[in-house]
Design a protein around this motif. Structure first.
Motif, PDB file in Angstrom:
ATOM      1  N   GLU A   1       0.855  -1.191   0.000  1.00  0.00           N
ATOM      2  CA  GLU A   1       0.000   0.000   0.000  1.00  0.00           C
ATOM      3  C   GLU A   1       0.889   1.239   0.000  1.00  0.00           C
ATOM      4  O   GLU A   1       1.622   1.483   0.969  1.00  0.00           O
TER       5      GLU A   1
ATOM      6  N   SER B   1      -1.563  -3.650  -4.966  1.00  0.00           N
ATOM      7  CA  SER B   1      -2.304  -3.157  -3.802  1.00  0.00           C
ATOM      8  C   SER B   1      -3.517  -4.026  -3.485  1.00  0.00           C
ATOM      9  O   SER B   1      -3.953  -4.860  -4.292  1.00  0.00           O
TER      10      SER B   1
ATOM     11  N   ASN C   1      -6.534  -2.945  -3.288  1.00  0.00           N
ATOM     12  CA  ASN C   1      -7.615  -2.570  -4.196  1.00  0.00           C
ATOM     13  C   ASN C   1      -7.465  -3.270  -5.545  1.00  0.00           C
ATOM     14  O   ASN C   1      -8.455  -3.718  -6.134  1.00  0.00           O
TER      15      ASN C   1
ATOM     16  N   ALA D   1      -4.644   0.999   4.570  1.00  0.00           N
ATOM     17  CA  ALA D   1      -3.815   1.669   3.574  1.00  0.00           C
ATOM     18  C   ALA D   1      -3.826   3.170   3.847  1.00  0.00           C
ATOM     19  O   ALA D   1      -4.793   3.694   4.422  1.00  0.00           O
TER      20      ALA D   1
ATOM     21  N   THR E   1      -8.970  -1.160   4.182  1.00  0.00           N
ATOM     22  CA  THR E   1      -9.090  -1.630   2.800  1.00  0.00           C
ATOM     23  C   THR E   1     -10.377  -2.450   2.676  1.00  0.00           C
ATOM     24  O   THR E   1     -10.978  -2.852   3.679  1.00  0.00           O
TER      25      THR E   1
END
Length: 403
Positions: A203, A257, A259, A285, A308
């Motif tokens: 992150e 990451s 995401n 993050a 997250t």
């Protein structure tokens, strides 16, 4: 990569004119990644030389119980050869050898090895038309198949006698393809799609720094290998790692990451049968990512973090037919925390491991796990290699989805 990669293949060659094709067969098997050893009947040496086959296989060729030219008369153990092999292929299989195989006659090294073998046995008949059609040969075919041996059918064409008809040994390319398809067709996860996540997520704090963890990705990659070896089509979504795989059934989707992993998992989840989320995804993050490298202007730095997206819980909310597996790395109240996660996230199975167990956790080649399923069945395992843990996990999943 061929399903034969890494397998030990023993090729038995008998005394028929089709033995000349075995040089190509050895070469193709080696090219597929197999380790190949050759056992010849004495008569087979009249059709192709052991030197040719030894050069291609990179192993000595065996044809008798002792090496007669060796002053020490080393013993060639048919038992050791039979136990070494993952697969035994007899090609060409002459009428004479097949009759002996069918009746338990044991008068040469190849036949003794056949009787000692514990592995699947493939045989590729090769002989002239009249011999192929003879009732005794047809009986040999049926007897050998009744023993569990797998016949690679002969083809039709011009034979050594000049006759045209059935009895030609299958071509080397077709023999390899037949065996590969036969193995794949019998694998328990053939036709299944498995999604696996592995590794850490990073992150970003700024263009240079990140928040991460110590996950190496070893566990997830071992699970991917185990699933592919069982015939599954694998989508491996991995955070940054040095781990490698080389199997045509595994598609690696690299992400960085949490995401990115969330998006990739949701892209593929609807099309899979099993999802195993073993990645160590960051729980938090940085809320803001600096565009430029943060300079060291003060003695302290305060970062505001935000949660997250919970990938595992999001899949539990939308799953339909998928079998969903999560991992729980705990340091206290391990069993109760894992059970709570199983229920809260609507999982079928959770794999618990604790950092309190020596040899388990990040960066290690071993792991000590406990399986807890949605029927409250608990299976606790001793410390094992991560490859063995992956095998245990796949066996558990197969038993559940095939129940």
């Amino acid at each position: 990569m061929s399903i034969l990669s890494g397998k030990n293949i023993l090729l038995g060659i008998t005394g028929g004119i089709a033995a000349y094709k075995t040089a190509s067969l050895v070469r193709l098997l080696v090219k597929s990644g197999a380790d190949v050893k050759v056992v010849m009947t004495p008569a087979a040496k009249d059709f192709i030389t052991p030197l040719t086959l030894s050069t291609l296989s990179k192993h000595p060729v065996y044809s008798s119980f002792t090496n007669e030219e060796d002053d020490n008369a080393a013993w060639n153990s048919h038992v050791d050869l039979g136990l070494w092999a993952d697969f035994l292929i007899i090609a060409p299989a002459t009428a004479n050898t097949m009759s002996k195989m069918a009746n338990g006659t044991c008068d040469n090294l190849l036949l003794a090895t056949y009787l000692s073998a514990k592995c699947p046995v493939y045989f590729a008949p090769a002989m002239d038309l009249d011999m192929y059609k003879h009732q005794s040969t047809l009986q040999s075919f049926e007897t050998l198949k009744s023993y569990g041996n797998i016949m690679i059918p002969a083809t039709s064409g011009e034979l050594a006698s000049g006759l045209v008809g059935e009895g030609r040994m299958a071509e080397p390319e077709d023999i390899v393809a037949f065996i590969e398809n036969d193995i794949l067709g019998k694998l328990p996860l053939r036709g299944k799609k498995v999604l696996i996540t592995a590794g850490p997520t990073y992150e970003a704090i700024d263009p240079v720094r990140f928040i991460g963890n110590h996950s190496s990705g070893k566990m997830g990659f071992e699970i991917a290998k185990a699933a592919a070896e069982l015939g599954a089509e694998v989508i491996l979504i991995s955070g940054p790692t040095h781990q490698k795989v080389s199997n045509s059934l595994i598609e690696v989707v690299p992400v960085v990451s949490a995401n990115e992993m969330y998006e990739a998992v949701h892209k593929h989840f609807k099309n899979v049968d099993v999802a195993i989320l073993s990645a160590a995804v960051a729980d938090f993050a940085p809320k803001e990512v600096a565009i430029q490298k943060i300079k060291k202007k003060t003695d302290t730095l305060t970062l505001e973090l935000e949660k997250t997206k919970d990938i595992l819980a999001s899949l539990g909310n939308i799953k339909k037919q998928q079998y969903l597996v999560g991992f729980a790395l705990e340091t206290e109240n391990e069993l109760e925390n894992a059970k709570g996660k199983l229920k809260k996230k609507n999982l079928n199975l959770i794999v618990l491991n604790s950092l309190n167990d020596k040899g388990a956790g990040f960066k290690s080649d071993t792991n000590k796990v406990t399986f807890i399923d949605d029927k409250n069945q608990i299976m606790e395992f001793e410390l094992k290699s991560k490859a063995d843990v992956a095998s245990d996990l796949m066996n558990k999943i197969i038993s559940e989805i095939n129940a």
